[in-house]
Structures are given as structure tokens and as C-alpha cells.
Design a protein around this motif. Sequence first.
Motif: not given
Length: 100
Positions: A31-60
Motif C-alpha cells: 500500500k506504500g508503493i507510489d501510485g497505489v490509490r487504494t488497496l483492499g484485501w481479504g478472503g472469500p465469504i461463504p454466501t451460499g450463492r452458486k455464482v460466488v467462487d469461494t475456492s480461493y484463499h486470499v484476494a487483493l
Amino acid sequence: MINHVVIFWLKPDKIDEGRRALLASAERDLKGIDGVRTLGWGGPIPTGRKVVDTSYHVALTMQFDSESQLQKYQAHPVHQNFLKECVTPFVEKIVVYDFA
């Protein structure tokens, strides 16, 4: 505005350690690199919706003002170190989505 989304699947034997390393480095370093306007991170939310991919571990998700800022970020030594220290040892698969 350029949106940069990176999805990580971690090596099965490195999930907890990899998640900690990726998230700590994102908050501390990326987040400290020049040019990065915003940075968010987290993991999957198990919503139960079939269109939501929850197979990953981390997203940026990041935003940049321009494609040239994204390119500078890609080449930045801090980002290159992130790849070497956090991605190579822990990540099995990466998918990137860049869009304007």
C-alpha cells in the motif's frame, strides 16, 4: 481509473502461513508503493450463492489512476520482493483481473 484484482490459491500445506505472509506484506509494503490509490484485501465469504467462487484463499484489490501507474507498480522493487518472498513460496495459483 484502473482496477487490479489478484486472486491467490495457496499451497495446501502453506495455507495459514501463506495467508499471514500475503496479508501482512500487502498492508505493510504494497500500500506504500507510489501510485497505489487504494488497496483492499481479504478472503472469500461463504454466501451460499452458486455464482460466488469461494475456492480461493486470499484476494487483493487495488486501484491506480492510470495504466502507466499499474506498470510502474509491477516493476517496483517492493512489488518484486513481494513476489519473491510471499508469492513464490506460498502460492499455487494466481488469477489477475485488470479493468478500467
